[in-house]
Design a protein around this motif. Structure first.
Motif, PDB file in Angstrom:
ATOM      1  N   MET A   1       0.843  -1.196   0.000  1.00 17.59           N
ATOM      2  CA  MET A   1       0.000   0.000   0.000  1.00 17.59           C
ATOM      3  C   MET A   1       0.884   1.253   0.000  1.00 17.59           C
ATOM      4  SD  MET A   1      -2.898   1.183   2.775  1.00 17.59           S
ATOM      5  CE  MET A   1      -3.907  -0.253   2.369  1.00 17.59           C
ATOM      6  N   PRO A   2       0.659   2.188  -0.941  1.00 16.64           N
ATOM      7  CA  PRO A   2       1.489   3.402  -0.993  1.00 16.64           C
ATOM      8  C   PRO A   2       1.281   4.267   0.252  1.00 16.64           C
ATOM      9  CG  PRO A   2      -0.398   3.592  -2.464  1.00 16.64           C
ATOM     10  CD  PRO A   2      -0.372   2.171  -1.988  1.00 16.64           C
ATOM     11  N   LYS A   3       2.333   4.963   0.645  1.00 16.57           N
ATOM     12  CA  LYS A   3       2.261   5.826   1.818  1.00 16.57           C
ATOM     13  C   LYS A   3       1.478   7.093   1.493  1.00 16.57           C
ATOM     14  CE  LYS A   3       5.174   8.137   5.255  1.00 16.57           C
ATOM     15  NZ  LYS A   3       4.436   9.413   5.182  1.00 16.57           N
ATOM     16  N   LEU A   4       0.656   7.492   2.430  1.00 13.91           N
ATOM     17  CA  LEU A   4      -0.111   8.725   2.267  1.00 13.91           C
ATOM     18  C   LEU A   4       0.838   9.912   2.390  1.00 13.91           C
ATOM     19  CD1 LEU A   4      -3.060   9.731   1.957  1.00 13.91           C
ATOM     20  CD2 LEU A   4      -3.138   9.927   4.441  1.00 13.91           C
ATOM     21  N   SER A   5       0.889  10.748   1.363  1.00 16.53           N
ATOM     22  CA  SER A   5       1.835  11.865   1.347  1.00 16.53           C
ATOM     23  C   SER A   5       1.358  13.044   2.191  1.00 16.53           C
ATOM     24  CB  SER A   5       2.075  12.339  -0.091  1.00 16.53           C
ATOM     25  OG  SER A   5       2.626  11.308  -0.872  1.00 16.53           O
ATOM     26  N   ALA A   6       0.057  13.306   2.165  1.00 17.35           N
ATOM     27  CA  ALA A   6      -0.521  14.416   2.924  1.00 17.35           C
ATOM     28  C   ALA A   6      -2.039  14.287   2.864  1.00 17.35           C
ATOM     29  CB  ALA A   6      -0.094  15.762   2.347  1.00 17.35           C
ATOM     30  N   CYS A   7      -2.727  15.058   3.692  1.00 19.73           N
ATOM     31  CA  CYS A   7      -4.187  15.084   3.632  1.00 19.73           C
ATOM     32  C   CYS A   7      -4.665  16.520   3.851  1.00 19.73           C
ATOM     33  CB  CYS A   7      -4.812  14.138   4.653  1.00 19.73           C
ATOM     34  SG  CYS A   7      -4.355  14.448   6.357  1.00 19.73           S
ATOM     35  N   CYS A   8      -5.877  16.780   3.401  1.00 13.45           N
ATOM     36  CA  CYS A   8      -6.452  18.119   3.519  1.00 13.45           C
ATOM     37  C   CYS A   8      -7.818  18.009   4.176  1.00 13.45           C
ATOM     38  CB  CYS A   8      -6.573  18.760   2.138  1.00 13.45           C
ATOM     39  SG  CYS A   8      -7.277  20.419   2.164  1.00 13.45           S
ATOM     40  N   PHE A   9      -8.046  18.829   5.210  1.00 15.26           N
ATOM     41  CA  PHE A   9      -9.311  18.814   5.928  1.00 15.26           C
ATOM     42  C   PHE A   9      -9.855  20.234   6.061  1.00 15.26           C
ATOM     43  CE2 PHE A   9      -8.055  14.609   7.056  1.00 15.26           C
ATOM     44  CZ  PHE A   9      -9.188  13.936   7.485  1.00 15.26           C
ATOM     45  N   VAL A  10     -11.177  20.347   5.994  1.00 10.53           N
ATOM     46  CA  VAL A  10     -11.889  21.572   6.368  1.00 10.53           C
ATOM     47  C   VAL A  10     -12.730  21.187   7.571  1.00 10.53           C
ATOM     48  CG1 VAL A  10     -13.454  23.414   5.646  1.00 10.53           C
ATOM     49  CG2 VAL A  10     -11.960  22.310   3.961  1.00 10.53           C
ATOM     50  N   VAL A  11     -12.260  21.487   8.765  1.00 11.56           N
ATOM     51  CA  VAL A  11     -12.905  20.977   9.983  1.00 11.56           C
ATOM     52  C   VAL A  11     -13.920  21.969  10.566  1.00 11.56           C
ATOM     53  CG1 VAL A  11     -10.937  19.527  10.557  1.00 11.56           C
ATOM     54  CG2 VAL A  11     -11.045  21.834  11.484  1.00 11.56           C
ATOM     55  N   ASN A  12     -13.904  23.205  10.091  1.00 12.24           N
ATOM     56  CA  ASN A  12     -14.843  24.209  10.593  1.00 12.24           C
ATOM     57  C   ASN A  12     -15.756  24.699   9.473  1.00 12.24           C
ATOM     58  OD1 ASN A  12     -13.841  24.247  13.289  1.00 12.24           O
ATOM     59  ND2 ASN A  12     -12.128  25.540  12.634  1.00 12.24           N
ATOM     60  N   TYR A  13     -17.033  24.242   9.512  1.00 10.19           N
ATOM     61  CA  TYR A  13     -18.101  24.711   8.619  1.00 10.19           C
ATOM     62  C   TYR A  13     -17.796  24.419   7.152  1.00 10.19           C
ATOM     63  CZ  TYR A  13     -18.154  27.408  12.944  1.00 10.19           C
ATOM     64  OH  TYR A  13     -18.090  27.781  14.249  1.00 10.19           O
ATOM     65  N   ASN A  14     -17.481  23.170   6.878  1.00  9.67           N
ATOM     66  CA  ASN A  14     -17.078  22.816   5.519  1.00  9.67           C
ATOM     67  C   ASN A  14     -18.232  22.946   4.521  1.00  9.67           C
ATOM     68  OD1 ASN A  14     -18.670  20.607   6.088  1.00  9.67           O
ATOM     69  ND2 ASN A  14     -17.029  19.115   6.069  1.00  9.67           N
ATOM     70  N   ASN A  15     -17.861  23.021   3.284  1.00 15.06           N
ATOM     71  CA  ASN A  15     -18.783  23.124   2.165  1.00 15.06           C
ATOM     72  C   ASN A  15     -18.963  21.727   1.561  1.00 15.06           C
ATOM     73  OD1 ASN A  15     -20.208  23.888  -0.142  1.00 15.06           O
ATOM     74  ND2 ASN A  15     -18.435  24.747  -1.174  1.00 15.06           N
ATOM     75  N   PRO A  16     -20.207  21.195   1.496  1.00 14.65           N
ATOM     76  CA  PRO A  16     -21.495  21.898   1.594  1.00 14.65           C
ATOM     77  C   PRO A  16     -22.241  21.698   2.920  1.00 14.65           C
ATOM     78  CG  PRO A  16     -21.834  19.798   0.530  1.00 14.65           C
ATOM     79  CD  PRO A  16     -20.355  19.855   0.878  1.00 14.65           C
ATOM     80  N   LEU A  17     -21.751  20.848   3.807  1.00 12.61           N
ATOM     81  CA  LEU A  17     -22.546  20.461   4.965  1.00 12.61           C
ATOM     82  C   LEU A  17     -22.554  21.498   6.083  1.00 12.61           C
ATOM     83  CD1 LEU A  17     -21.573  16.675   5.321  1.00 12.61           C
ATOM     84  CD2 LEU A  17     -23.588  17.654   4.235  1.00 12.61           C
ATOM     85  N   GLY A  18     -21.536  22.365   6.132  1.00 11.84           N
ATOM     86  CA  GLY A  18     -21.432  23.294   7.248  1.00 11.84           C
ATOM     87  C   GLY A  18     -21.046  22.594   8.536  1.00 11.84           C
ATOM     88  N   PHE A  19     -20.409  21.426   8.420  1.00 11.66           N
ATOM     89  CA  PHE A  19     -20.064  20.600   9.574  1.00 11.66           C
ATOM     90  C   PHE A  19     -18.897  21.191  10.367  1.00 11.66           C
ATOM     91  CE2 PHE A  19     -17.167  17.231  11.118  1.00 11.66           C
ATOM     92  CZ  PHE A  19     -17.966  16.662  12.096  1.00 11.66           C
ATOM     93  N   GLN A  20     -18.969  21.081  11.681  1.00  9.13           N
ATOM     94  CA  GLN A  20     -17.874  21.491  12.563  1.00  9.13           C
ATOM     95  C   GLN A  20     -17.394  20.277  13.347  1.00  9.13           C
ATOM     96  OE1 GLN A  20     -18.770  24.633  15.351  1.00  9.13           O
ATOM     97  NE2 GLN A  20     -16.922  24.264  16.540  1.00  9.13           N
ATOM     98  N   MET A  21     -16.153  19.896  13.136  1.00  9.08           N
ATOM     99  CA  MET A  21     -15.594  18.745  13.841  1.00  9.08           C
ATOM    100  C   MET A  21     -15.409  19.079  15.316  1.00  9.08           C
ATOM    101  SD  MET A  21     -11.947  16.755  13.189  1.00  9.08           S
ATOM    102  CE  MET A  21     -12.402  16.111  11.566  1.00  9.08           C
ATOM    103  N   PRO A  22     -15.830  18.202  16.231  1.00  6.94           N
ATOM    104  CA  PRO A  22     -15.636  18.442  17.665  1.00  6.94           C
ATOM    105  C   PRO A  22     -14.148  18.581  18.006  1.00  6.94           C
ATOM    106  CG  PRO A  22     -17.195  16.658  17.306  1.00  6.94           C
ATOM    107  CD  PRO A  22     -16.598  16.968  15.967  1.00  6.94           C
ATOM    108  N   ASP A  23     -13.854  19.387  19.004  1.00  3.36           N
ATOM    109  CA  ASP A  23     -12.456  19.639  19.376  1.00  3.36           C
ATOM    110  C   ASP A  23     -11.706  18.357  19.698  1.00  3.36           C
ATOM    111  OD1 ASP A  23     -12.785  22.316  18.981  1.00  3.36           O
ATOM    112  OD2 ASP A  23     -12.937  22.844  21.098  1.00  3.36           O
TER     113      ASP A  23
END
Length: 232
Positions: free
Chosen positions: A1-23
Motif C-alpha cells: 500500500m502506498p504511503k499517504l503523502s498528505a491530507c487536507c481537511f476543512v474541519v470548521n463549517y465545511n462546504n457543503p454540509l457546514g459541519f464542525q468537527m468536535p475539538d
C-alpha cells in the motif's frame, strides 16, 4: 500500500454540509497524523464565520510537531476578488516559501497591503462581527422559508457557522433533474450529486444564504418548494 503523502481537511463549517468537527476529534486527528508523520493541510477559510460566542479551534491548536499547515484567507469573508490568503506552515516553512517563489514569484503587493492595513486597524474584526450577525439572520430566514414552503419530510442541516445549508429531500426527488427546471425559472441551487465522485446525494441540495435577503429570494424558495412538491 502506498504511503499517504498528505491530507487536507476543512474541519470548521465545511462546504457543503457546514459541519464542525468536535475539538476532541481534531485533537485525535492531529495525534494520529503525527504518529504516522503525515502532513495536514488545514483549510480554515470558514473558521471566522461562526455563530456562537467564540471562534472554533483549528487543528493547528493541537499541533506540537509542526505537521499542520494552517491556511486562511479573506476570500469568503471580505474580498473574494483579491485572492489574498496566508499559511502558518509549521515545519514546512522553507518548502512553502520555495514553492511560492517557483510557482508565482510574487503576487500583486497592493491587495496584500490593503488587507494588511484593514487588519492592523481593527476594521476587519468589526466587519466580521457585522458579517456574522447578518449571515445568522439570513440563516434563520432561509430555514424558516424552507420549513414553510418545502415538503414536511425535508431534512435541514443546522450549521453553527459558514453560509451553506444542506437539504435532504424525499428519496423520489432527483435534484439534478430538478436543477434544469429551476434554472429555467431563474432559480439556482447546487445539486447534491456534484459533491461526490460517486452516484450519491441525488436527493440532496445545497443552498447559499450569503446573499442579501430580499422578497425575491423568498419568492424563489417558494417556487422551488412547489417544484419539489409537484415531483412527489
Amino acid at each position: 500500500m502506498p504511503k499517504l503523502s498528505a491530507c487536507c481537511f476543512v474541519v470548521n463549517y465545511n462546504n457543503p454540509l457546514g459541519f464542525q468537527m468536535p475539538d476532541e476529534n481534531k485533537k485525535e486527528l492531529v495525534k494520529m497524523l503525527t504518529e504516522h508523520n503525515v502532513p495536514l493541510v488545514e483549510d480554515d477559510v470558514y473558521g471566522n464565520i461562526y455563530f456562537g460566542a467564540g471562534r472554533p479551534k483549528p487543528c493547528k491548536f493541537y499541533d506540537e510537531a509542526g505537521i499542520v499547515m494552517w491556511v486562511g484567507s479573506v476570500s469568503k469573508t471580505l474580498a473574494p476578488g483579491y485572492r489574498v490568503g496566508w499559511v502558518a506552515p509549521g515545519k514546512f516553512k522553507e518548502k512553502i516559501i520555495r514553492q511560492k517563489l517557483v510557482q508565482t514569484v510574487s503576487g500583486p503587493s497592493l491587495f496584500s497591503d490593503v488587507i494588511a492595513d484593514f487588519l492592523e486597524h481593527g476594521r476587519y474584526d468589526h466587519h466580521l462581527r457585522m458579517f456574522r450577525k447578518k449571515l445568522y439572520a439570513n440563516y434563520l430566514q432561509i430555514q424558516k422559508s424552507v420549513t414553510q414552503y418545502f415538503p414536511d419530510n425535508t431534512k435541514i442541516s443546522e450549521p453553527k457557522g459558514g453560509f451553506m445549508l444542506w437539504l435532504e429531500l424525499d428519496k423520489r426527488i432527483c435534484t439534478e433533474d430538478l436543477y434544469d427546471e429551476a434554472v429555467s425559472q431563474k432559480v439556482n441551487f447546487a445539486p447534491g450529486r456534484m459533491f461526490s465522485q460517486y452516484n450519491q446525494y441525488q436527493n440532496c441540495m445545497r443552498l447559499n444564504y450569503a446573499l442579501e435577503w430580499t422578497d425575491r429570494v423568498e419568492s424563489d424558495l417558494e417556487k422551488l418548494g412547489k417544484m419539489i412538491k409537484n415531483r412527489i
